[in-house]
Design a protein around this motif. Sequence first.
Motif, short mmCIF file in Angstrom:
data_model
loop_
_atom_site.label_atom_id
_atom_site.label_comp_id
_atom_site.label_asym_id
_atom_site.label_seq_id
_atom_site.Cartn_x
_atom_site.Cartn_y
_atom_site.Cartn_z
N ALA A 529 0.83 -1.20 0.00
CA ALA A 529 0.00 0.00 0.00
C ALA A 529 0.87 1.26 0.00
O ALA A 529 0.54 2.24 -0.68
CB ALA A 529 -0.93 -0.01 1.21
N ALA A 530 1.97 1.23 0.75
CA ALA A 530 2.87 2.38 0.77
C ALA A 530 3.46 2.64 -0.60
O ALA A 530 3.53 3.79 -1.07
CB ALA A 530 3.98 2.15 1.79
N ALA A 531 3.90 1.58 -1.26
CA ALA A 531 4.48 1.74 -2.59
C ALA A 531 3.44 2.25 -3.58
O ALA A 531 3.74 3.10 -4.44
CB ALA A 531 5.05 0.40 -3.06
N GLN A 532 2.21 1.76 -3.46
CA GLN A 532 1.15 2.24 -4.35
C GLN A 532 0.84 3.71 -4.10
O GLN A 532 0.38 4.42 -5.01
CB GLN A 532 -0.10 1.38 -4.17
N ALA A 533 1.12 4.18 -2.88
CA ALA A 533 0.92 5.61 -2.57
C ALA A 533 2.09 6.46 -3.05
O ALA A 533 2.06 7.69 -2.89
CB ALA A 533 0.73 5.77 -1.07
N GLY A 534 3.13 5.82 -3.58
CA GLY A 534 4.26 6.56 -4.11
C GLY A 534 5.46 6.64 -3.20
O GLY A 534 6.44 7.31 -3.53
N ALA A 535 5.42 5.96 -2.05
CA ALA A 535 6.55 5.99 -1.12
C ALA A 535 7.61 4.97 -1.54
O ALA A 535 7.30 3.95 -2.15
CB ALA A 535 6.09 5.69 0.30
N ARG A 536 8.86 5.27 -1.19
CA ARG A 536 9.94 4.32 -1.37
C ARG A 536 10.25 3.66 -0.02
O ARG A 536 9.96 4.21 1.04
CB ARG A 536 11.19 5.01 -1.90
N LEU A 537 10.88 2.50 -0.09
CA LEU A 537 11.15 1.73 1.12
C LEU A 537 12.61 1.35 1.19
O LEU A 537 13.36 1.49 0.20
CB LEU A 537 10.26 0.49 1.17
N VAL A 538 13.03 0.89 2.36
CA VAL A 538 14.34 0.27 2.53
C VAL A 538 14.14 -1.07 3.23
O VAL A 538 13.14 -1.27 3.92
CB VAL A 538 15.31 1.14 3.36
N VAL A 539 15.09 -1.98 3.02
CA VAL A 539 15.11 -3.23 3.77
C VAL A 539 16.31 -3.19 4.70
O VAL A 539 17.36 -2.65 4.35
CB VAL A 539 15.17 -4.46 2.84
N ALA A 540 16.15 -3.74 5.90
CA ALA A 540 17.21 -3.61 6.91
C ALA A 540 17.19 -4.79 7.86
O ALA A 540 16.16 -5.45 8.03
CB ALA A 540 17.03 -2.30 7.69
N SER A 541 18.34 -5.04 8.48
CA SER A 541 18.46 -6.18 9.40
C SER A 541 18.10 -5.82 10.84
O SER A 541 17.68 -6.69 11.59
CB SER A 541 19.89 -6.73 9.37
N ASP A 542 18.28 -4.56 11.24
CA ASP A 542 18.17 -4.17 12.65
C ASP A 542 19.07 -5.05 13.51
O ASP A 542 18.71 -5.48 14.60
CB ASP A 542 16.72 -4.26 13.12
#
Length: 583
Positions: A529-542
């Motif tokens: 849903a975030a991507a469809q709203a136009g936001a970019r994401l990151v992946v992380a290990s924490d």
Amino acid sequence: MPRPRSAPRSGEAVISNSELARIFNEIADMLEILGEVVYKAVAYRRVADAVERWPEDVAARYRSGEPPHIPGAGAALGAKLAELAETGRLEYYERLRAQVPSGLLDMLRIQGVGPRTVKLLHDELGISSVEELRAAAEQGQLRGLKGLSSRTEEAILDGIARIERRSTRLLLHDADALVGGLLRLLREVPGVRHIEAAGSLRRRRATIGDVDLLAAVDDPAELFARLGSVTNLDRVLASGADKSSIVLAEGPQIDLMVCPPAAWGTHLVHLTGSAAHNVALRGRALDRGLSLSEKGFKEIETGKLLLAAEEEEVYARLDLAWIPPELREDDGEIQAAEAGRLPELVRLDEVRGDTHVHSDWTDGVDSIEVMARAARDLGHRYMVLTDHSPSLGITRGLSPQRVEEQGTEIARVNALLAPFRVLHGTELEIRADASLDYPDELLARFDVVIASIHTGRGQPSEQLTRRAMAAVENPHVDVLAHPTGRIVNRRDALGLDWPRVFEAAARTHTLLEMNGSPRLDLDEHLARAAAQAGARLVVASDAHRTEELPQLAYGVSMARRAWLTADQVANTRDADGLLELVR
């Protein structure tokens, strides 16, 4: 665990999609226990499934006056959904609960005990709780009932014991660790051509129930014998010509199916896809004059069996592109494959760096240099060191002076390990009053700022949303970390106004994190849903220690389930590219 959903801005709690679905499923169970016609229960279960998968907060939509069109929810069930969504109560449900003792619903958790059996036990023996059922089974009282036997009693007692040992589904990380060792053991058996995990584990769902394995072998006898000899075996449930099932001590059920190598493709497709995905594939096969099963395609007119040794052959015969396992949930992937619109999903080898890593300067275990060397050994080109800010006291968060000192150490490590880079970041606490833990002038000096909520989780939705928005709207905050705050199987997600947060993230170019630790946060539904709203994401290990750095792969798994491409994941860029994106 309930999936996080959007919430209204009023701060008034609404009933979650998971809770709506639970109540509709309970209604279905109670209708069957009461002996109602089966189609009524089926209708409630269909709506429950649709609500659980719905990408928006269903209750919020009803309260806004714009009810969603839920499949299967006609006038009667739609009215019940509206009542439950708008009031938090459902008179019909409460009326059924008054008729059905709560202990009868608890009995449905026992493997092999369905609503009809519960009705029989209650009507004939007056059993109304798991404890009463245990006592009756131990005393041999069930075997006199129609269709029940001493073996039924044993199975029920075993089922009760299993519930007591296993209160939750297995976390994906734990399932991988368990199955990885098992596959290594089974691959040593002579004659095994292929052996892979299937089912929800191959689809990379956050939690796993029973584990499905598939092997292509010439003779399964030795393979089944090896499976039955594992050291942590509780018992063998069944062992036949093409399937063996075992239960591990303090662990899940393992189902191992075997097939000839020539039928590997259809078997793997069948065992991997969700039930709904497989039903849709069988429908497409029928449209083409074929009957599809795990054994192959059968021509309906001639009865001829057509084998498929690879998955690509199965999908090609159905006029579809091969569908990645993570997408096989009947959530639009078949239509996309038919139209040639399947995305090229992000891969782990495309991710250049880890954007959320801790060290022993706060709550981590290993030094900055040790973490950096381990990240480099995994093939990363950089990592963002994100030790905590001060107000999260339990983590020994860094004062401004210690931030300066840490910068000196980072410079030393970068000189030592070049061209690998440690970017100086922080995990900034978003305080309960929506203020941030460092002043803007200090934030401006970090390479990357990630912000998160750890405290004040019991606040109303509107206040939690206001806190997230304060970070997203701050020009110095680059990433909103583990946005829902969930920990799978341990802690529920926060109910923020997600459409509002996603719109702001897209507008301000703030990245949203898919955290690969046991949080698995954002989940795939919100990330999509975030991507469809136009936001970019990151992946992380924490990661807080070197052993946790590989958790980055779980972030990638969730990103793939969210249909994300490499371009939508910011840390597929190199360090300079990431810095350019966040400045």
